[in-house]
Scaffold this active site. Structure first.
Site, short mmCIF file in Angstrom:
data_model
loop_
_atom_site.label_atom_id
_atom_site.label_comp_id
_atom_site.label_asym_id
_atom_site.label_seq_id
_atom_site.Cartn_x
_atom_site.Cartn_y
_atom_site.Cartn_z
N TYR B 37 0.75 -1.18 -0.24
CA TYR B 37 0.09 -0.12 0.05
C TYR B 37 0.79 1.27 -0.14
CZ TYR B 37 -4.05 -2.88 1.54
OH TYR B 37 -4.90 -3.95 1.60
N ARG B 223 -6.05 6.70 -8.94
CA ARG B 223 -5.24 5.65 -8.39
C ARG B 223 -5.80 4.44 -8.93
NH1 ARG B 223 -6.76 3.33 -3.35
NH2 ARG B 223 -4.83 2.68 -2.92
N GLU B 265 -9.28 -2.02 -9.83
CA GLU B 265 -10.19 -0.76 -9.89
C GLU B 265 -9.53 0.58 -10.28
OE1 GLU B 265 -12.84 -2.21 -5.99
OE2 GLU B 265 -11.28 -0.74 -5.57
C1 HEM Z 1 -12.84 9.20 -0.97
C2 HEM Z 1 -12.32 8.38 -1.80
C3 HEM Z 1 -12.45 6.92 -1.26
C4 HEM Z 1 -13.58 6.00 -0.93
C5 HEM Z 1 -14.86 6.35 -0.98
C6 HEM Z 1 -12.80 4.93 -0.51
C7 HEM Z 1 -13.38 3.91 -0.06
C8 HEM Z 1 -12.79 2.29 0.30
C9 HEM Z 1 -13.77 1.35 0.86
C10 HEM Z 1 -15.02 1.39 0.83
C11 HEM Z 1 -12.59 0.44 0.95
C12 HEM Z 1 -12.96 -1.00 1.50
C13 HEM Z 1 -12.72 -1.00 3.02
C14 HEM Z 1 -13.43 -2.15 3.45
O1 HEM Z 1 -12.83 -3.34 3.90
O2 HEM Z 1 -14.54 -2.48 4.07
C15 HEM Z 1 -11.50 0.96 0.48
C16 HEM Z 1 -10.12 0.05 0.83
C17 HEM Z 1 -9.18 0.75 0.77
N1 HEM Z 1 -8.99 2.09 0.17
FE1 HEM Z 1 -10.11 3.29 -0.15
N2 HEM Z 1 -11.35 4.80 -0.72
C18 HEM Z 1 -11.18 6.14 -0.98
C19 HEM Z 1 -9.94 6.61 -1.26
C20 HEM Z 1 -8.74 6.09 -0.92
C21 HEM Z 1 -7.40 6.62 -1.26
C22 HEM Z 1 -7.20 8.27 -1.87
C23 HEM Z 1 -6.59 5.70 -0.87
C24 HEM Z 1 -5.02 6.13 -1.05
C25 HEM Z 1 -4.01 5.51 -0.60
C26 HEM Z 1 -7.35 4.57 -0.43
C27 HEM Z 1 -6.78 3.25 -0.08
C28 HEM Z 1 -7.36 2.28 0.33
C29 HEM Z 1 -6.86 0.93 0.54
C30 HEM Z 1 -5.24 0.61 0.64
C31 HEM Z 1 -7.72 -0.04 0.75
C32 HEM Z 1 -7.52 -1.45 0.83
C33 HEM Z 1 -7.72 -2.16 -0.31
C34 HEM Z 1 -7.29 -3.50 -0.71
O3 HEM Z 1 -6.39 -4.08 -0.21
O4 HEM Z 1 -8.19 -4.17 -1.63
N3 HEM Z 1 -8.61 4.83 -0.53
N4 HEM Z 1 -11.78 2.24 0.14
#
Ligand code: HEM
Lengths: 198, 355
Positions: B37, B223, B265
């Site tokens: 990450y 991203r 994604e």
């Molecule tokens: C405002 C916009 C964003 C939304 C709505 C969003 C939403 C989400 C949601 C719903 C999850 C799943 C969490 C779960 O397990 O329940 C997630 C995972 C994650 N998000 Fe975001 N996110 C946003 C922006 C970002 C940004 C800018 C980063 C930058 C580093 C980020 C990094 C991550 C990471 C690393 C995960 C884990 C994904 C994986 O390993 O599959 N997110 N995000």
């Protein structure tokens, strides 16, 4: 009376504090079961003269002790569901500066906090203190049914019957933790339930 | 180029497939042979011609079938699309952003004719020709966010910005990597990210939020994120996990190349002009392992990434049990040769598999 120390957890999980008597013209205290002990701890005649207590005993025997504090108003409700209309009404009538104290189980505090926020009470005017049962209010992510007072993990959804894993992920809007099917990838392989913090 | 839309399914018989064009433009997410990450954000200002980054809202051969799948998900579970009462204006912002972008970027597919507040929207692939009054909810068959996102690939989170945070107060979420809009709606940036391992400790979310709060209108960002999905199933929701989870156990050494998909994604971020909200489209691209292996560089690299991924991430992404079988398969495509930096397949310069 020792208080349960919740283990460190993820960021959606609420953290609770310790009630303290605050300055203010009006005070609303909502408690269930052992939450009464937190009120008894901070009660002074002065504070009680300006306090409305809403108490849901749930089998605990503190109602008489609370009544004896001589609060300005006292209501004893048979359940949260039966009390919620009254809670809404009281919050609706609240003036600026009302201090809200929530204490007892997580389910009680979560739901009452929701009502207070919706009524526009600033979060800085709301205090919480966990007392009593560590059971959780849970939403089944599959059928959306909410089960109160879940004590074990896994547990069986009281609505759809699926065996659910008890997550730490918590929604303040629902005032509930999330339950997710535990045997989806190996149907029937459900570990024996144990206490959530065991 | 004109797009030939596939007639395909993302459930039951899984007739989803990628053309050679779609494989070549697949947004392979690994720019090096390992993954962790990071605050991996950059400006969303186009990209190489034909790539998924070129247009503001990419339309590809799966468009029509994906929209059909979304309609089925919503018919089964209307809670996949929700908008808290204060988010309607942001919904109109989003409708405008998408209609303007798509009609400018794909004039042969979409037309927007504006005469004051009277707007006519023509969506040729879906056979839609509607006239409505901008900012008047009663003139559309759905709320503005639902109307336009039933016609746009990818999930959408519409965020309200207040108190120095972002709040997930509306969304259309039917192609999610195992998270629930119904549960997360109303949460802030740190709360909805709570289940993600390791990233909080690394300070990633604090820095990411700071970046997002400062995104300006007209200067979107993007991203990539990725996970693994068995079968080309778009609706990997927690709501239906008790139905699809079992599919993870159907992998065999014989079918893994066809069944196991890398799920990527393309996440973009746009400031919304009237509401000052932020919209977060999450566009899902699926590619089977066997199709990915047609690019020698991707074959070598995917093996190394999956092999070396920390256990916490493989567990969170839900493929820890299948990882050994994946590695048996992928290792056949890793001859140990070095890979060129960057995500592109570099077909002309990367050597073919040497064994
Ligand atoms: C405002 C916009 C964003 C939304 C709505 C969003 C939403 C989400 C949601 C719903 C999850 C799943 C969490 C779960 O397990 O329940 C997630 C995972 C994650 N998000 Fe975001 N996110 C946003 C922006 C970002 C940004 C800018 C980063 C930058 C580093 C980020 C990094 C991550 C990471 C690393 C995960 C884990 C994904 C994986 O390993 O599959 N997110 N995000």
């Amino acid at each position: 009376m020792s208080k349960f120390e919740f283990p460190p957890s993820i960021k959606s999980r609420p953290v609770y504090g310790t009630l303290e008597a605050r300055q203010g013209k009006a005070h609303l205290m909502i408690a269930d079961a052992e939450g009464a002990e937190a009120i008894l701890r901070i009660a002074t005649p002065d504070l009680m003269a300006k306090t409305h207590i809403i108490y849901i005993p749930r089998g605990a025997g503190f109602a008489d002790q609370l009544r004896a504090l001589n609060p300005a108003q006292f209501y004893e409700g048979p359940s949260y569901a039966a009390s919620v209309q009254r809670i809404r009404r009281v919050l609706q009538d609240a003036h600026m500066g009302l201090q809200v104290y929530l204490t007892g189980t997580e389910g009680l505090m979560g739901q009452a906090q929701n009502e207070a926020m919706q009524a526009g009470i600033p979060h800085t005017a709301i205090q919480t203190e966990h007392r009593g049962s560590v059971a959780r209010r849970m939403q089944c992510v599959h059928c959306k049914g909410i089960t109160e007072d879940v004590e074990t993990d896994p547990f069986q959804c009281s609505h759809c019957g699926l065996n659910l894993f008890v997550r730490d992920h918590y929604s303040r809007r629902l005032a509930a933790y999330q339950g997710v099917c535990i045997d989806a990838e190996d149907p029937g392989n459900v570990p024996a339930p144990k206490g959530i913090y065991e | 180029m004109t797009i030939q839309f596939n007639d395909e399914t993302f459930r039951d018989d899984y007739s989803f497939h990628n053309s050679d064009w779609a494989i070549k433009r697949f947004p392979f997410p690994f720019h090096e042979d390992s993954y962790m990450y990071a605050v991996n954000m950059e400006q969303h200002r186009g990209g190489p011609e034909g790539s998924v980054y070129e247009k503001r809202f990419d339309v590809d051969e799966h468009y029509v079938s994906e929209m059909r799948d979304r309609a089925m998900v919503l018919a089964d579970d209307p809670l996949r699309c929700q908008s808290l009462p204060h988010m309607t204006l942001a919904g109109w912002d989003l409708l405008e952003l998408i209609m303007v972008s798509k009609s400018e970027d794909y004039p042969d597919l979409f037309e927007l004719h504006r005469d004051g507040d009277t707007w006519r929207w023509v969506n040729k692939p879906l056979g839609i020709d509607d006239t409505f009054t901008f900012l008047d909810d009663t003139t559309l068959p759905y709320g503005p966010m639902e109307y336009i996102t039933r016609q746009t690939q990818g999930d959408f989170c519409v965020l309200d910005q207040r108190d120095g945070n972002l709040w997930m107060d509306a969304g259309m979420v039917t192609t999610q990597a195992d998270w629930s809009l119904d549960f997360d709606i109303g949460m802030n940036f740190f709360e909805w990210h709570a289940p993600v391992p390791l990233a909080h400790e690394k300070g990633i979310f604090v820095r990411a939020l700071k970046f997002l709060l400062n995104i300006q209108q007209g200067a979107p960002a993007r991203r990539l994120n990725w996970t693994m999905t068995v079968n080309p199933l778009l609706d990997t929701s927690p709501e239906n996990y008790h139905k699809w989870g079992i599919q993870k156990t159907t992998l065999t050494p014989e079918n893994i190349g066809a069944k196991q998909h890398l799920r990527v994604e393309l996440q973009t971020f746009f400031r919304l002009p009237r509401s000052n909200g932020l919209v977060f489209p999450i566009r899902c691209y699926l590619c089977s392992f066997q199709d990915l292996m047609t690019m020698p560089k991707w074959g070598r690299r995917l093996h190394r990434v999956v092999r070396d991924l920390p256990v916490e991430l493989a567990t969170y992404k839900g493929f820890i049990d299948n990882r050994p079988m994946m590695l048996d398969y992928l290792s056949q495509f890793d001859d140990g040769l070095p890979t060129s930096p960057g995500v592109w397949p570099d077909l002309e310069t990367e050597p073919p598999l040497s064994r």
